[in-house]
Design an enzyme around this catalytic site. Structure first.
Site, PDB file in Angstrom:
ATOM      1  N   CYS A 116      34.442  42.967  29.661  1.00  5.87           N
ATOM      2  CA  CYS A 116      35.203  44.164  29.280  1.00  5.87           C
ATOM      3  C   CYS A 116      35.508  44.211  27.790  1.00  5.87           C
ATOM      4  O   CYS A 116      35.874  45.262  27.262  1.00  5.87           O
ATOM      5  CB  CYS A 116      36.503  44.223  30.071  1.00  5.87           C
ATOM      6  N   HIS A 258      42.521  47.520  27.085  1.00  7.56           N
ATOM      7  CA  HIS A 258      41.591  47.591  28.210  1.00  7.56           C
ATOM      8  C   HIS A 258      42.356  48.068  29.445  1.00  7.56           C
ATOM      9  O   HIS A 258      43.489  47.648  29.689  1.00  7.56           O
ATOM     10  CB  HIS A 258      40.994  46.197  28.444  1.00  7.56           C
ATOM     11  N   ASN A 288      38.918  50.809  36.189  1.00 10.96           N
ATOM     12  CA  ASN A 288      38.424  49.876  35.183  1.00 10.96           C
ATOM     13  C   ASN A 288      36.923  50.101  34.977  1.00 10.96           C
ATOM     14  O   ASN A 288      36.118  49.730  35.823  1.00 10.96           O
ATOM     15  CB  ASN A 288      38.706  48.438  35.666  1.00 10.96           C
TER      16      ASN A 288
HETATM   17  N1  ACO Z   1      44.280  46.572  49.366  1.00  4.96           N
HETATM   18  C1  ACO Z   1      45.253  45.942  50.073  1.00  4.96           C
HETATM   19  N2  ACO Z   1      45.579  44.657  49.901  1.00  4.96           N
HETATM   20  C2  ACO Z   1      44.866  43.958  48.981  1.00  4.96           C
HETATM   21  C3  ACO Z   1      43.848  44.537  48.225  1.00  4.96           C
HETATM   22  C4  ACO Z   1      43.560  45.903  48.431  1.00  4.96           C
HETATM   23  N3  ACO Z   1      42.601  46.557  47.759  1.00  4.96           N
HETATM   24  N4  ACO Z   1      43.334  43.607  47.387  1.00  4.96           N
HETATM   25  C5  ACO Z   1      44.017  42.474  47.621  1.00  4.96           C
HETATM   26  N5  ACO Z   1      44.934  42.678  48.583  1.00  4.96           N
HETATM   27  C6  ACO Z   1      45.874  41.728  49.156  1.00  4.96           C
HETATM   28  C7  ACO Z   1      45.375  40.297  49.061  1.00  4.96           C
HETATM   29  O1  ACO Z   1      44.496  40.012  50.110  1.00  4.96           O
HETATM   30  C8  ACO Z   1      46.676  39.539  49.153  1.00  4.96           C
HETATM   31  O2  ACO Z   1      47.055  39.457  50.519  1.00  4.96           O
HETATM   32  P1  ACO Z   1      47.732  38.111  51.106  1.00  4.96           P
HETATM   33  O3  ACO Z   1      49.018  37.961  50.324  1.00  4.96           O
HETATM   34  O4  ACO Z   1      47.903  38.457  52.525  1.00  4.96           O
HETATM   35  O5  ACO Z   1      46.749  37.024  50.829  1.00  4.96           O
HETATM   36  C9  ACO Z   1      47.676  40.431  48.438  1.00  4.96           C
HETATM   37  O6  ACO Z   1      47.080  41.750  48.402  1.00  4.96           O
HETATM   38  C10 ACO Z   1      47.989  39.993  47.017  1.00  4.96           C
HETATM   39  O7  ACO Z   1      46.762  39.686  46.366  1.00  4.96           O
HETATM   40  P2  ACO Z   1      46.714  39.286  44.852  1.00  4.96           P
HETATM   41  O8  ACO Z   1      45.294  39.048  44.435  1.00  4.96           O
HETATM   42  O9  ACO Z   1      47.713  38.199  44.581  1.00  4.96           O
HETATM   43  O10 ACO Z   1      47.233  40.657  44.211  1.00  4.96           O
HETATM   44  P3  ACO Z   1      47.668  40.943  42.732  1.00  4.96           P
HETATM   45  O11 ACO Z   1      49.010  41.497  42.699  1.00  4.96           O
HETATM   46  O12 ACO Z   1      47.351  39.799  41.811  1.00  4.96           O
HETATM   47  O13 ACO Z   1      46.686  42.143  42.341  1.00  4.96           O
HETATM   48  C11 ACO Z   1      44.658  42.468  41.083  1.00  4.96           C
HETATM   49  C12 ACO Z   1      45.288  41.925  42.360  1.00  4.96           C
HETATM   50  C13 ACO Z   1      44.878  43.964  41.058  1.00  4.96           C
HETATM   51  C14 ACO Z   1      43.171  42.145  41.088  1.00  4.96           C
HETATM   52  C15 ACO Z   1      45.349  41.810  39.859  1.00  4.96           C
HETATM   53  O14 ACO Z   1      45.409  40.424  40.032  1.00  4.96           O
HETATM   54  C16 ACO Z   1      44.636  42.086  38.561  1.00  4.96           C
HETATM   55  O15 ACO Z   1      44.604  43.213  38.105  1.00  4.96           O
HETATM   56  N6  ACO Z   1      44.101  41.039  37.918  1.00  4.96           N
HETATM   57  C17 ACO Z   1      43.409  41.163  36.656  1.00  4.96           C
HETATM   58  C18 ACO Z   1      42.057  41.713  36.863  1.00  4.96           C
HETATM   59  C19 ACO Z   1      41.347  41.802  35.567  1.00  4.96           C
HETATM   60  O16 ACO Z   1      41.972  42.199  34.617  1.00  4.96           O
HETATM   61  N7  ACO Z   1      40.070  41.405  35.468  1.00  4.96           N
HETATM   62  C20 ACO Z   1      39.373  41.228  34.218  1.00  4.96           C
HETATM   63  C21 ACO Z   1      38.797  42.442  33.646  1.00  4.96           C
HETATM   64  S1  ACO Z   1      37.407  43.029  34.493  1.00  4.96           S
HETATM   65  C22 ACO Z   1      35.938  42.657  33.563  1.00  4.96           C
HETATM   66  O17 ACO Z   1      35.894  41.943  32.612  1.00  4.96           O
HETATM   67  C23 ACO Z   1      34.671  43.181  34.156  1.00  4.96           C
END
Ligand code: ACO
Length: 331
Positions: A116, A258, A288
């Site tokens: 990204c 980003h 994203n």
């Molecule tokens: N719908 C419903 N529930 C979901 C979903 C969804 N789409 N996705 C995950 N969950 C659930 C998980 O299974 C988990 O359930 P559990 O507690 O029963 O195990 C719960 O939600 C919490 O999951 P987390 O992964 O801890 O959720 P988090 O609050 O961290 O959000 C997210 C996840 C949105 C991916 C966040 O961590 C994030 O934005 N991280 C950064 C991503 C990023 O910036 N990536 C790099 C850039 S991309 C690039 O370079 C191409």
């Protein structure tokens, strides 16, 4: 090296495919909800490329608009840098395919892979070529069709991405121009390369029946591990350019980060102590789009006359690698 010339952004453009996929559409594909996606990410909808569109097609549409905005002819472009993690093919580069579409030849054209942060890397590179006098008008593009490397059965990732392209022309600035690229900073830390990866299709795991069966040609991400690193690395990249230029954050008119998660954008804004009205957000519309998020947001804000001539704009990103970087411009 002392710069011979200054570089400026002379024109921007963006292209988003027509098809829109909203959170309710995703509820029909995986076990998710509109509420979860909005609350955890700030995303409402995203654009998705059609079956017959490849990254060079999106890039072409954005490039044409940027060239027009810069008041240039296509033949004035003397270098092309395309940042993408979803190229048309592993090789040749999408930049060379784009070059053919634009009717250009005999100039440098290449892709770079920095997740990204790719477009910030491309801008940093374009800036060097302008400042040392080698190029006069560099076409930089951030383009992605992540929807085609997405595991549509994985709710952890498939709700997060959208497709799109953003372009900017980096040109040699005239002495009278107030507009210029003031500074940029790029870095990476490979320690965490496995946190965000497309595991197969390269020389480590060549394509095979098994890699396809196991869905290894799609994005795998440990999102919660990246979350904190994202805020820290973008903060560091912003602080570096602010300090290096003896600027207080108060002097910044706009911050474009980003667009990976609204919570990350807000946390970074808070850490930098920047007024939230100065933080540009469009994640609700496009999700994203990886390397395209910042050039899309920049173009949108310039065309809406939100960002105006003379404004100081700080942009920062992070992504697969893990890479991070920032760029400071006066529009
Ligand atoms: N719908 C419903 N529930 C979901 C979903 C969804 N789409 N996705 C995950 N969950 C659930 C998980 O299974 C988990 O359930 P559990 O507690 O029963 O195990 C719960 O939600 C919490 O999951 P987390 O992964 O801890 O959720 P988090 O609050 O961290 O959000 C997210 C996840 C949105 C991916 C966040 O961590 C994030 O934005 N991280 C950064 C991503 C990023 O910036 N990536 C790099 C850039 S991309 C690039 O370079 C191409």
């Amino acid at each position: 090296m002392v710069a011979k010339y200054y570089a400026k952004i002379s024109g921007t453009g963006r292209y988003l495919p027509d098809k829109i996929l909203n959170n309710h559409d995703l509820e029909k594909i995986v076990d998710t909800s509109d509420e979860w996606i909005k609350q955890r990410t700030g995303m409402w909808e995203r654009h998705i490329a059609s079956e017959d569109q490849a990254s060079s097609d999106l890039a072409y549409n954005a490039a044409i608009k940027a060239i027009k905005a810069a008041n240039l002819r296509t033949k004035d472009i003397d270098m092309i840098v395309v940042a993408t993690i979803s190229p048309d093919h592993p090789f040749p580069s999408t930049a060379c395919i784009l070059m053919k579409k634009l009717g250009l030849k005999n100039i440098p054209a290449f892709d770079l892979s920095a997740g990204c942060t790719g477009w910030i890397y491309a801008m940093d590179m374009a800036r060097q070529y302008i400042e040392n006098g080698i190029a006069k008008n560099v076409l930089t593009i951030g383009v992605e069709i992540v929807s085609k490397i997405t595991n549509w059965k994985d709710r952890n990732t498939c709700v997060l991405f959208g497709d799109g392209a953003g372009a900017a022309i980096v040109s040699r600035a005239e002495t009278k121009d107030i507009s210029r690229i003031i500074d940029s900073e790029i870095t990476a830390d490979g320690t965490y390369y496995e946190y965000l990866i497309q595991p197969a299709g390269g020389s480590r795991n060549p394509a095979s029946t098994n890699t396809i069966k196991e869905n290894k040609h799609t994005v795998e991400m440990q999102g919660n591990k990246i979350f904190k690193l994202a805020i820290k690395s973008m903060y560091n990249a912003c602080e570096t350019v602010l300090k290096r230029n003896d600027l207080d954050v108060k002097s910044i008119h706009w911050l474009i980060t980003h667009q990976a998660n609204l919570r990350i954008i807000e946390a970074l804004g808070k850490k930098l102590k920047i007024d939230s009205n100065k933080v540009i957000v469009n994640i609700e519309k496009y999700a994203n789009t990886s390397s395209a998020t910042i050039p899309i947001a920049l173009d949108e804000a310039i065309r809406a006359r939100k960002i105006r001539s003379g404004d100081l704009v700080l942009m920062a990103s992070f992504g697969a690698g893990l890479t991070s970087g920032s760029i400071l411009i006066r529009v």
